[in-house]
Design a protein around this motif. Structure first.
Motif: not given
Length: 399
Positions: A95, A99, A350-351
């Motif tokens: 994230g 996070s 996901s990022k």
């Protein structure tokens, strides 16, 4: 207006709503320092998007071109080619920076989980050896995955080996370990790391961590590999004589599942690659992909735990019960903690930091069949190596 601070010498730049278009398309094309101008434009975008409310962010995303996905075809590819068969746990997807997953599943936190489980003395988790190896350590400064651990109570008394091609950075790494006052014994090895040099130059140094007494595989607690070169072949060679509980590996996330990409090493090629490497420059033809890594590590009983924005964390089967006990509760999605988990699902949620345009990566990831786009990935990789004066650099790519 949009404002951003300067990275080099642009000062603070503020633009009206129409400013970015004019600045980038008209003025920017004629600037003496296009690199600094590019950073300024990037920073303005980051500052702008971070300041949006959730509603504004959704509105912005809705205005962007949408990617049409054939979900049925994608699901068929995923089910056929994935390594992990279990649904992705909430920890798995990367994230935003800092996070909740970054906190509860950092290397420091994972070492704490293993230590706590081992203290129960029920045989469910192996004891810590309080050892680590950091290959491609640089100066060991943040965001190095081991930095937080070695400056924390969980890392007190650890003994480890930092490996890098740069002697000055290694000296700073050792000095910082001493200055931390945490009882960390930091050995260093200035070595050009590739599969050929590891048995000769690196294996004897790792043996020093165990005073040469260990028989069989050396039971490391943490192994980090980030050499910005042939990372997966290096990792594979290391795993022939170490058995880490936790592995942190930098990945080339711009090559999505199911494609197995890896830079390969040859005699002399690694040193030339590393000495010409600049962390601030585009370096898309190095490293290995998520699918390559998950397939490789499965044969060593190592499963994907989670993705970070540039790294993947894998854990050994011997510590999975401790992880399951720790992460079974507080699960927002209600998905049980079971490994190996679906790497396609982790990737999709996901990022990630990537060195190719997102639209390229989406096209490759969501292709109705990998054979449709593999030639495009191959062409991109060969062109990148040619543009950066490394034509003929060997790599593998399949699915």
């Amino acid at each position: 207006s949009l404002c951003c601070g300067d990275r080099k010498h642009l000062g603070t730049t503020c633009w009206s709503a129409e400013g970015p278009r004019r600045h980038c398309c008209e003025t920017g094309a004629q600037l003496v320092d296009p690199e600094a101008d590019t950073w300024a434009a990037f920073d303005s975008y980051v500052e702008f998007t971070n300041a949006l409310s959730p509603e504004e962010r959704r509105a912005l995303h809705s205005s962007l071109p949408r990617v049409e996905v054939d979900e049925e075809a994608f699901d068929a590819v995923r089910r056929k080619l994935r390594v992990g068969r279990h649904p992705a746990h909430w920890l798995c997807a990367s994230g935003d920076d800092d996070s909740e997953a970054d906190k509860v599943a950092s290397v420091r936190a994972l070492v704490g989980v293993i230590a706590a489980a081992a203290s129960l003395d029920d045989g469910a988790s192996p004891p810590l050896s309080r050892t680590f190896v950091n290959v491609g350590s640089g100066d060991c400064a943040p965001p190095d995955p081991l930095h937080e651990l070695l400056h924390s109570p969980e890392g007190r008394g650890f003994r480890g080996l930092a490996v890098d091609i740069d002697g000055e950075k290694l000296a700073r790494c050792a000095a910082e370990a001493r200055a931390a006052g945490n009882g960390v014994d930091m050995l260093t090895a200035q070595v050009v790391v590739d599969p050929l040099t590891i048995p000769i130059a690196l294996a004897p140094r790792i043996a020093e961590l165990f005073d040469g007494h260990q028989k069989g595989l050396w039971p490391l607690d943490v192994l980090v590999v980030d050499v910005d070169g042939c990372d997966c072949p290096v990792l594979s060679e290391l795993l022939s004589f170490v058995a880490p509980k936790v592995v942190v590996l930098e990945l080339a996330f711009h090559v999505p599942p199911p494609f197995r990409f890896s830079l390969q090493c040859g005699p002399g090629s690694t040193e030339a690659w590393l000495r010409g490497y600049d962390v601030g420059l585009f370096n898309a033809a190095s490293g290995c992909s998520l699918s390559y890594a998950t397939n490789l590590l499965a044969s060593f009983d190592l499963s994907l735990l989670r993705l970070a924005q540039q790294d993947a964390v894998f854990v050994h089967a011997s510590v999975v019960p401790a992880m399951a006990r720790q992460f079974a509760h507080g699960n927002p999605g209600g998905v049980p903690f079971e490994l190996p988990q679906d790497e396609f699902e982790c990737f999709r949620r996901s990022k990630l930091w990537m060195q190719y345009p997102p639209e390229y990566v989406r096209e490759w990831f969501f292709a109705s069949h990998p054979a449709q786009v593999l030639p495009r990935i191959w062409s991109n990789m060969t062109r990148i190596t040619r543009l950066y004066g490394r034509e003929g650099t060997p790599f593998t790519l399949d699915y």
